[in-house]
Design a protein around this motif. Structure first.
Motif, short mmCIF file in Angstrom:
data_model
loop_
_atom_site.label_atom_id
_atom_site.label_comp_id
_atom_site.label_asym_id
_atom_site.label_seq_id
_atom_site.Cartn_x
_atom_site.Cartn_y
_atom_site.Cartn_z
N ILE A 102 -8.09 9.23 -4.44
CA ILE A 102 -9.52 8.91 -4.32
C ILE A 102 -9.84 7.55 -4.96
CG2 ILE A 102 -11.86 9.62 -4.93
CD1 ILE A 102 -10.88 12.53 -4.70
N PRO A 103 -9.47 7.31 -6.24
CA PRO A 103 -9.74 5.98 -6.81
C PRO A 103 -8.94 4.88 -6.13
CG PRO A 103 -8.47 7.34 -8.35
CD PRO A 103 -8.95 8.24 -7.27
N LEU A 104 -7.73 5.20 -5.64
CA LEU A 104 -6.94 4.20 -4.93
C LEU A 104 -7.67 3.73 -3.68
CD1 LEU A 104 -4.35 2.60 -4.33
CD2 LEU A 104 -3.44 4.64 -3.21
N TRP A 105 -8.20 4.68 -2.91
CA TRP A 105 -8.91 4.31 -1.69
C TRP A 105 -10.22 3.58 -2.02
CZ3 TRP A 105 -7.61 3.35 2.94
CH2 TRP A 105 -6.52 3.97 3.53
N PHE B 6 0.83 -1.20 0.00
CA PHE B 6 0.00 0.00 0.00
C PHE B 6 0.87 1.25 0.00
CE2 PHE B 6 -2.01 3.49 2.29
CZ PHE B 6 -3.16 3.67 1.53
N ARG B 7 1.93 1.24 0.79
CA ARG B 7 2.83 2.39 0.86
C ARG B 7 3.41 2.71 -0.51
NH1 ARG B 7 6.05 0.35 4.35
NH2 ARG B 7 4.77 1.01 6.11
N ASP B 8 3.82 1.68 -1.24
CA ASP B 8 4.40 1.88 -2.57
C ASP B 8 3.35 2.44 -3.55
OD1 ASP B 8 6.79 0.94 -1.61
OD2 ASP B 8 6.51 -1.09 -2.38
N CYS B 9 2.14 1.87 -3.49
CA CYS B 9 1.07 2.33 -4.39
C CYS B 9 0.71 3.79 -4.09
CB CYS B 9 -0.17 1.46 -4.22
SG CYS B 9 0.02 -0.21 -4.91
N CYS B 10 0.62 4.12 -2.81
CA CYS B 10 0.26 5.48 -2.41
C CYS B 10 1.30 6.47 -2.91
CB CYS B 10 0.14 5.53 -0.88
SG CYS B 10 -0.49 7.10 -0.26
N ARG B 11 2.56 6.11 -2.75
CA ARG B 11 3.64 6.99 -3.17
C ARG B 11 3.60 7.21 -4.69
NH1 ARG B 11 7.55 4.13 -1.38
NH2 ARG B 11 7.58 5.08 0.69
N GLU B 12 3.35 6.14 -5.44
CA GLU B 12 3.30 6.26 -6.90
C GLU B 12 2.13 7.13 -7.36
OE1 GLU B 12 5.37 5.21 -9.30
OE2 GLU B 12 6.72 4.69 -7.66
N GLU B 13 0.97 6.96 -6.72
CA GLU B 13 -0.20 7.76 -7.11
C GLU B 13 0.03 9.24 -6.82
OE1 GLU B 13 -2.78 6.74 -8.80
OE2 GLU B 13 -1.92 4.74 -8.87
N LEU B 14 0.64 9.55 -5.69
CA LEU B 14 0.90 10.96 -5.36
C LEU B 14 1.89 11.57 -6.35
CD1 LEU B 14 1.10 10.77 -1.45
CD2 LEU B 14 -0.58 12.04 -2.80
N ARG B 15 2.89 10.80 -6.73
CA ARG B 15 3.86 11.30 -7.70
C ARG B 15 3.22 11.50 -9.06
NH1 ARG B 15 8.96 7.25 -6.36
NH2 ARG B 15 9.68 8.29 -4.45
N ALA B 16 2.28 10.61 -9.42
CA ALA B 16 1.70 10.66 -10.76
C ALA B 16 0.67 11.78 -10.91
CB ALA B 16 1.05 9.31 -11.08
N GLY B 17 -0.11 12.05 -9.86
CA GLY B 17 -1.16 13.04 -10.04
C GLY B 17 -1.57 13.78 -8.80
N GLY B 18 -0.84 13.62 -7.74
CA GLY B 18 -1.15 14.35 -6.52
C GLY B 18 -2.31 13.75 -5.74
N ILE B 19 -2.83 14.53 -4.83
CA ILE B 19 -3.86 14.06 -3.91
C ILE B 19 -5.11 13.54 -4.61
CG2 ILE B 19 -5.42 14.82 -2.05
CD1 ILE B 19 -3.17 16.65 -1.08
N PRO B 20 -5.57 14.13 -5.73
CA PRO B 20 -6.77 13.60 -6.40
C PRO B 20 -6.64 12.13 -6.82
CG PRO B 20 -6.30 15.80 -7.20
CD PRO B 20 -5.13 15.41 -6.35
N ARG B 21 -5.39 11.68 -7.06
CA ARG B 21 -5.20 10.28 -7.48
C ARG B 21 -5.45 9.31 -6.35
NH1 ARG B 21 -2.26 9.53 -12.39
NH2 ARG B 21 -2.28 7.31 -11.83
#
Length: 343
Positions: free
Chosen positions: A55-58, A38-53
């Protein structure tokens, strides 16, 4: 950037709270790995598109959480009543990534190799008999080698799964012996211009994967290898003349590689009424890869090269690269491989 760090920290903390909903035994075994994923996925989503990314992850995380946590608690209740028997059944299935490929090579007019992968769709059959993999390398003129290898894979599959016993080593060995009898009978029904026999026969290596156990049976010089990040192990016994000379101390490995008799085998299906089958049993671990192949592959491709390719690429790409490597080394024979990643 500070807001990203705060959001990631908050998300990880929330995910840790969610993990507390799983049974304690499950958390001990998988909790750390899940948190890291989860930590790795969260970090990648934030890098790719910031906080809005996030929402679909959660959304995905909560869906999986609701489904998986209920299943784990249900299994936990079942285990309280069914103990070890049910536990072993529930943990029997392994995820297998399988790829298989055969190639005529560069110096042969036809392909006499055959192969088969059987992953039973019926869960009860899979649970009792496991998954079956067979590679066969036929020999004999007038397309007899191709016939022999085809009979081998068909007979082994049919006889093995018709055997209702749970004794896998005996069932697998018996299936190969039945294949030998069928090929021997077929060979003696074929016309032979010189009255010296058809020369019909085939090598074969077969593997059954059930639970976390590998059962390997073979006749001839088609082999099996178990590969991981640390090592490569040959599981099947090589029934070739030069290997037996090396084993007896009568020939060096270097001389064996260049010997004119390096393709002479001492066992094959169909050449005698009865043939001895070698059997090996070993445990498999997640991350291991099993490779079944003919001598057209393990002859020109070294064990180090095989391990390097298999650990670097998934099964589909591995099979292609292994066969490409054998062809680059001359492609003197038909080349066949089944690559099975265990996870």
């Amino acid at each position: 950037m500070a807001s990203f760090h705060w959001m990631q920290s908050w998300s990880e903390r929330l995910y840790q709270w969610l993990l507390l909903a799983y049974p304690s035994e499950f958390r001990r075994e998988f909790g750390q790995e899940m948190a890291q994923a989860f930590r790795d996925c969260c970090r990648e989503e934030l890098r790719a598109g910031g906080i809005p990314r996030l929402i679909p992850l959660w959304g995905t995380v909560f869906y999986d959480f609701m489904k998986s946590v209920s299943i784990e608690h249900l299994l936990n209740v079942k285990n309280m009543f069914l103990h070890d028997k049910e536990y072993s059944m529930l943990n029997a299935p392994l995820q297998l990534q399988v790829a298989q490929l055969t190639d005529i090579g560069r110096k042969r007019p036809s392909n006499e190799d055959n192969l088969i992968t059987v992953l039973p769709e019926d869960h009860s059959i899979l649970e009792q008999k496991g998954a079956l993999f067979v590679v066969a390398d036929g020999m004999g003129g007038h397309s007899y080698g191709e016939i022999a290898s085809q009979i081998a894979i068909d007979q082994i599959r049919e006889v093995y799964y018709q055997d209702t016993s749970s004794d896998i080593p005996t069932a697998l060995t018996n299936a190969i012996k039945q294949a030998n009898a069928a090929i021997y009978q077929e060979a003696h029904s074929k016309p032979s211009p010189d009255n010296k026999g058809t020369g019909m026969g085939t090598t074969c290596v077969a593997a059954v994967i059930k639970d976390r156990t590998l059962y390997i049976a073979n006749v001839g010089d088609s082999l099996a290898y178990l590969i991981n990040d640390q090592e490569i192990r040959q599981l099947a016994e090589n029934h070739s003349w030069v290997v037996e000379q090396v084993r007896l101390g009568l020939m060096s490995e270097e001389d064996a590689r260049t010997s004119e008799k390096r393709n002479v085998i001492t066992r094959a299906l169909g050449t005698k009424e009865e043939e001895e089958v070698s059997l090996t049993t070993t445990d498999a671990q997640p991350g291991d890869t099993l490779v079944l192949c003919t001598d057209g592959l393990h002859g020109p491709v070294s064990e180090d090269e095989m391990r390097e390719i298999v650990t670097a690429y998934p099964p589909e790409e591995s099979t292609k690269r292994l066969i490409e490597r054998a062809n680059e080394s001359g492609g003197l024979d038909n080349i066949t491989a089944i690559v099975i990643k265990i996870s």
